[in-house]
Motif scaffolding. Structure first.
Motif, PDB file in Angstrom:
ATOM      1  N   ALA A  21       0.829  -1.209   0.000  1.00 17.05           N
ATOM      2  CA  ALA A  21       0.000   0.000   0.000  1.00 17.05           C
ATOM      3  C   ALA A  21       0.862   1.257   0.000  1.00 17.05           C
ATOM      4  N   ASP A  22       0.396   2.258  -0.682  1.00 15.03           N
ATOM      5  CA  ASP A  22       1.106   3.535  -0.732  1.00 15.03           C
ATOM      6  C   ASP A  22       0.429   4.511   0.226  1.00 15.03           C
ATOM      7  N   TYR A  23       1.111   4.810   1.328  1.00 20.08           N
ATOM      8  CA  TYR A  23       0.545   5.701   2.338  1.00 20.08           C
ATOM      9  C   TYR A  23       1.125   7.113   2.262  1.00 20.08           C
ATOM     10  N   SER A  24       1.844   7.424   1.201  1.00 22.48           N
ATOM     11  CA  SER A  24       2.427   8.756   1.071  1.00 22.48           C
ATOM     12  C   SER A  24       1.330   9.802   0.951  1.00 22.48           C
ATOM     13  N   ILE A  25       1.647  11.012   1.412  1.00 23.87           N
ATOM     14  CA  ILE A  25       0.672  12.098   1.375  1.00 23.87           C
ATOM     15  C   ILE A  25       0.352  12.436  -0.086  1.00 23.87           C
ATOM     16  N   LYS A  26      -0.896  12.504  -0.402  1.00 28.68           N
ATOM     17  CA  LYS A  26      -1.345  12.730  -1.773  1.00 28.68           C
ATOM     18  C   LYS A  26      -1.330  14.231  -2.092  1.00 28.68           C
ATOM     19  N   THR A  27      -0.140  14.755  -2.253  1.00 23.57           N
ATOM     20  CA  THR A  27       0.004  16.188  -2.537  1.00 23.57           C
ATOM     21  C   THR A  27      -0.602  16.569  -3.888  1.00 23.57           C
ATOM     22  N   GLU A  28      -0.792  15.577  -4.767  1.00 21.18           N
ATOM     23  CA  GLU A  28      -1.391  15.874  -6.068  1.00 21.18           C
ATOM     24  C   GLU A  28      -2.849  16.306  -5.953  1.00 21.18           C
ATOM     25  N   LEU A  29      -3.448  16.084  -4.773  1.00 23.95           N
ATOM     26  CA  LEU A  29      -4.832  16.483  -4.555  1.00 23.95           C
ATOM     27  C   LEU A  29      -4.953  17.943  -4.101  1.00 23.95           C
ATOM     28  N   LEU A  30      -3.826  18.578  -3.845  1.00 24.82           N
ATOM     29  CA  LEU A  30      -3.861  19.974  -3.425  1.00 24.82           C
ATOM     30  C   LEU A  30      -4.326  20.866  -4.578  1.00 24.82           C
ATOM     31  N   GLY A  31      -5.159  21.835  -4.260  1.00 17.84           N
ATOM     32  CA  GLY A  31      -5.583  22.800  -5.269  1.00 17.84           C
ATOM     33  C   GLY A  31      -4.484  23.811  -5.532  1.00 17.84           C
ATOM     34  N   SER A  32      -4.593  24.521  -6.638  1.00 19.27           N
ATOM     35  CA  SER A  32      -3.566  25.497  -6.998  1.00 19.27           C
ATOM     36  C   SER A  32      -3.448  26.603  -5.960  1.00 19.27           C
ATOM     37  N   ASP A  33      -4.583  27.026  -5.371  1.00 19.15           N
ATOM     38  CA  ASP A  33      -4.532  28.072  -4.346  1.00 19.15           C
ATOM     39  C   ASP A  33      -3.871  27.555  -3.078  1.00 19.15           C
ATOM     40  N   GLU A  34      -4.086  26.270  -2.744  1.00 24.05           N
ATOM     41  CA  GLU A  34      -3.439  25.682  -1.576  1.00 24.05           C
ATOM     42  C   GLU A  34      -1.925  25.565  -1.792  1.00 24.05           C
TER      43      GLU A  34
END
Length: 278
Positions: A2-15
């Motif tokens: 399982a990949d438990y890394s933080i899903k930074t790709e889900l961050l919005g552009s403003d975030e």
């Protein structure tokens, strides 16, 4: 595995822009705060982390590590247990905003239900606008958006011209129409432009929004009953006129009979002329 890394790709552009501006690095297994942040900035980072956690649906994701590191740093900079308190406030704020979104949807649906009843009443009664135009079903179902653009205010005016309701109810309709138009046209735009509204609006601001929405929803629900009663009165009159007794025994017809009193309570019933003394 399982990949438990933080899903930074889900961050919005403003975030992403906010994190860059504050020199905060959110990486695969945690967070790095390069320098001490002001309270408002720390709260903004917390809001981003909580929002990202809500978008992450796998147990064990390292976003929890980032939140833990953030809380330890907040306690170090601002005092013991401050981090936990701020996190609790952000969670509460998010829940409140979610509730307001649902309340907004419920209000919109109720307004459309009420307007549908008013449209129907106008069509059945052949009501006319102040310009003399008769409102018909085709006006509301037309494929031409300009032709469909009859506002609730115009419909209310047609009802007023017909003198169906007493003065008190017409005043109530006037106030309702103003609030309805505010909700439909510019309520959220003005709310967002208000200085008290931000990416993290205060609970006081959220409470003001709730008060307006809940008040409008309640009023729309209460106004529905007289129009249901008007619908029933129209059907009742037609059934009696044409002696359609089967329709009068229809379950829906009987169910709506309870709304007749709501219509009669606001109807413009002329006073009976005084009897001449003998």
């Amino acid at each position: 595995m399982a990949d438990y890394s933080i899903k930074t790709e889900l961050l919005g552009s403003d975030e992403q822009a906010t994190l860059r501006k504050l020199d905060v690095e959110l990486h695969a297994s945690g967070i790095t705060l390069t320098h001490k942040l002001a309270e408002a900035d720390m709260r903004a980072v917390a809001a981003i982390l909580i929002s990202l956690k809500n978008r992450t649906h796998d147990d064990g994701n390292h976003i929890d590590f980032a939140l833990g590191e953030w809380m330890l740093q907040a306690d170090e900079w601002f005092g013991k247990d401050v981090g936990m308190r701020w996190i609790a406030e952000e969670v509460k704020r998010n829940a409140y905003r979610d509730y307001l979104q649902m309340l907004t949807g419920a209000t919109l649906i109720q307004l459309q239900i009420l307007e549908d009843f008013i449209h129907g009443c106008c069509s059945w009664l052949r009501l006319k606008t102040k310009r003399g135009k008769t409102l018909r079903v085709s006006d509301f179902l037309s494929s031409d958006p300009n032709h469909r653009n009859e506002t609730l205010g115009t419909l209310k005016g047609a009802l007023e011209e017909a003198s169906l309701f007493d003065h008190g109810f017409e005043v109530r309709l006037d106030e309702f129409v103003k609030k309805r138009n505010r909700f439909v046209h510019d309520f959220w735009v003005k709310a967002i432009k208000d200085p008290s509204f931000s990416s993290r609006p205060s609970f006081e601001t959220l409470t003001k929004i709730e008060d307006f929405l809940s008040g409008l929803l309640t009023e729309a629900q209460e106004l529905e009953a007289p129009f249901r009663g008007l619908f029933y009165s129209i059907d009742k009159g037609m059934a009696e006129r044409f002696n359609i007794r089967d329709d009068m025994r229809n379950g829906v017809f009987v169910e709506w009979s309870k709304y007749e009193k709501d219509f009669l309570s606001v109807a413009n019933v002329p006073n009976e002329p005084a009897k001449k003394p003998n």
